[in-house]
Scaffold this active site. Structure first.
Site, mmCIF file in Angstrom:
data_model
loop_
_atom_site.group_PDB
_atom_site.id
_atom_site.type_symbol
_atom_site.label_atom_id
_atom_site.label_comp_id
_atom_site.label_asym_id
_atom_site.label_seq_id
_atom_site.Cartn_x
_atom_site.Cartn_y
_atom_site.Cartn_z
ATOM 1 N N GLY A 253 -25.155 -67.045 -30.212
ATOM 2 C CA GLY A 253 -25.292 -68.366 -30.809
ATOM 3 C C GLY A 253 -25.722 -68.373 -32.263
ATOM 4 O O GLY A 253 -25.386 -69.300 -33.011
ATOM 5 N N VAL B 21 -26.126 -79.641 -25.822
ATOM 6 C CA VAL B 21 -25.381 -79.774 -27.074
ATOM 7 C C VAL B 21 -24.518 -78.541 -27.321
ATOM 8 O O VAL B 21 -24.831 -77.444 -26.844
ATOM 9 C CB VAL B 21 -26.319 -79.998 -28.286
ATOM 10 C CG1 VAL B 21 -26.998 -81.347 -28.201
ATOM 11 C CG2 VAL B 21 -27.340 -78.884 -28.423
ATOM 12 N N GLU C 223 -32.397 -67.910 -34.930
ATOM 13 C CA GLU C 223 -31.862 -68.434 -33.665
ATOM 14 C C GLU C 223 -31.105 -69.733 -33.899
ATOM 15 O O GLU C 223 -31.358 -70.454 -34.862
ATOM 16 C CB GLU C 223 -33.013 -68.711 -32.683
ATOM 17 C CG GLU C 223 -33.255 -67.605 -31.686
ATOM 18 C CD GLU C 223 -32.169 -67.509 -30.610
ATOM 19 O OE1 GLU C 223 -31.046 -68.003 -30.804
ATOM 20 O OE2 GLU C 223 -32.472 -66.925 -29.562
ATOM 21 N N ASP D 147 -22.390 -72.928 -27.224
ATOM 22 C CA ASP D 147 -21.161 -73.018 -26.424
ATOM 23 C C ASP D 147 -21.340 -73.807 -25.140
ATOM 24 O O ASP D 147 -22.456 -74.010 -24.658
ATOM 25 C CB ASP D 147 -20.685 -71.611 -26.049
ATOM 26 C CG ASP D 147 -21.564 -70.977 -24.964
ATOM 27 O OD1 ASP D 147 -22.804 -70.942 -25.147
ATOM 28 O OD2 ASP D 147 -21.022 -70.555 -23.929
ATOM 29 N N ASP E 121 -34.925 -73.650 -26.514
ATOM 30 C CA ASP E 121 -34.825 -74.615 -25.420
ATOM 31 C C ASP E 121 -36.144 -74.561 -24.651
ATOM 32 O O ASP E 121 -37.113 -75.216 -25.024
ATOM 33 C CB ASP E 121 -33.621 -74.170 -24.568
ATOM 34 C CG ASP E 121 -32.979 -75.313 -23.826
ATOM 35 O OD1 ASP E 121 -33.717 -76.057 -23.173
ATOM 36 O OD2 ASP E 121 -31.757 -75.459 -23.880
HETATM 37 C C1 PRP Z 1 -29.483 -69.508 -26.164
HETATM 38 C C2 PRP Z 1 -30.155 -69.414 -27.523
HETATM 39 C C3 PRP Z 1 -31.439 -68.724 -27.222
HETATM 40 C C4 PRP Z 1 -31.746 -69.174 -25.815
HETATM 41 C C5 PRP Z 1 -32.772 -70.247 -25.876
HETATM 42 O O1 PRP Z 1 -28.779 -68.349 -25.920
HETATM 43 O O2 PRP Z 1 -29.379 -68.707 -28.451
HETATM 44 O O3 PRP Z 1 -31.317 -67.325 -27.299
HETATM 45 O O4 PRP Z 1 -30.554 -69.686 -25.247
HETATM 46 O O5 PRP Z 1 -33.116 -70.673 -24.584
HETATM 47 P P1 PRP Z 1 -34.629 -70.672 -24.079
HETATM 48 O O6 PRP Z 1 -35.479 -71.228 -25.171
HETATM 49 O O7 PRP Z 1 -34.585 -71.569 -22.867
HETATM 50 O O8 PRP Z 1 -35.019 -69.286 -23.711
HETATM 51 P P2 PRP Z 1 -27.788 -68.170 -24.665
HETATM 52 O O9 PRP Z 1 -28.524 -67.530 -23.533
HETATM 53 O O10 PRP Z 1 -27.104 -69.471 -24.373
HETATM 54 O O11 PRP Z 1 -26.756 -67.082 -25.199
HETATM 55 P P3 PRP Z 1 -25.649 -67.203 -26.386
HETATM 56 O O12 PRP Z 1 -26.420 -67.317 -27.686
HETATM 57 O O13 PRP Z 1 -24.874 -65.941 -26.295
HETATM 58 O O14 PRP Z 1 -24.823 -68.445 -26.115
#
Ligand code: PRP
Length: 184
Positions: A48, A157, A103, A163, A107
């Site tokens: 991301g 989002v 980042e 994604d 979340d």
């Molecule tokens: C997303 C984002 C963070 C994480 C945040 O990555 O990039 O790394 O989730 O979530 P949290 O605060 O609940 O721990 P994701 O796992 O969707 O992977 P990606 O970046 O490859 O889409």
């Protein structure tokens, strides 16, 4: 891509490309000021963070190195388990380095909380976080974040790196999808 390319898949544009870029301009100024004369390593968290890393790094006047990590939460679907495994580790020795984690979104905060303590155990001079988006209402742990682009509501989002089923990462804006996209 622009909103029109999504047709009825798009529900709302939450943050326009211009809003994202204006905020990045401001954050880059802060980072340049805070890290003047320091040896900075930007650590992007795949996948991301690719967009924000590319756009932020190009705005900096401070010379930086860039490295990447890929992490995944154990227990698919429960990305908020807080138990993280490293899929791709850094190539860089962090000893004495000023590390700035980049980042796309915080979340629950569990990924970043784990990552912070993991990277801090490697002997860096400092570790801070820059995130484009943060969902305060979704926080399960408090994470100290030095640079935040935008606090957003607790909605799903996409865009600007984020994604749904690996799609929509290349939208230059951040938006929400219509329910029918999720099969609703
Ligand atoms: C997303 C984002 C963070 C994480 C945040 O990555 O990039 O790394 O989730 O979530 P949290 O605060 O609940 O721990 P994701 O796992 O969707 O992977 P990606 O970046 O490859 O889409």
């Amino acid at each position: 891509m622009d909103p029109a390319d999504l047709g009825d898949q798009l529900q709302d544009v939450l943050l326009t490309e211009e809003q994202l870029h204006t905020r990045l301009d401001e954050i880059a100024v802060e980072i340049d000021r805070d890290y003047a004369g320091k040896d900075v390593l930007l650590v992007g968290v795949l996948k991301g963070a690719v967009m924000v890393m590319a756009d932020l790094a190009r705005r900096l006047h401070t010379p930086v190195a860039m490295d990447w990590m890929a992490v995944s939460s154990y227990g698919s679907g429960t990305k908020s388990s807080g138990v993280v495994r490293i899929l791709k580790d850094l190539d860089t020795d962090l000893s004495g380095r000023h590390v700035l984690i980049v980042e796309d979104i915080i979340d629950s905060g569990l990924t970043l909380s784990w990552l912070l303590s993991n990277l801090r155990s490697r002997g860096p001079a400092s570790v801070e976080i820059a995130t484009m988006l943060r969902k305060p209402d979704a926080a399960k742990v408090q994470v100290d974040v030095r640079y935040v682009g935008f606090d957003i509501p607790n909605e799903f989002v996409v865009g600007y790196g984020l994604d749904y089923a690996e799609r929509y990462r290349n939208l230059p804006f951040v938006g929400t999808l219509a329910p029918h996209v999720y099969g609703g």
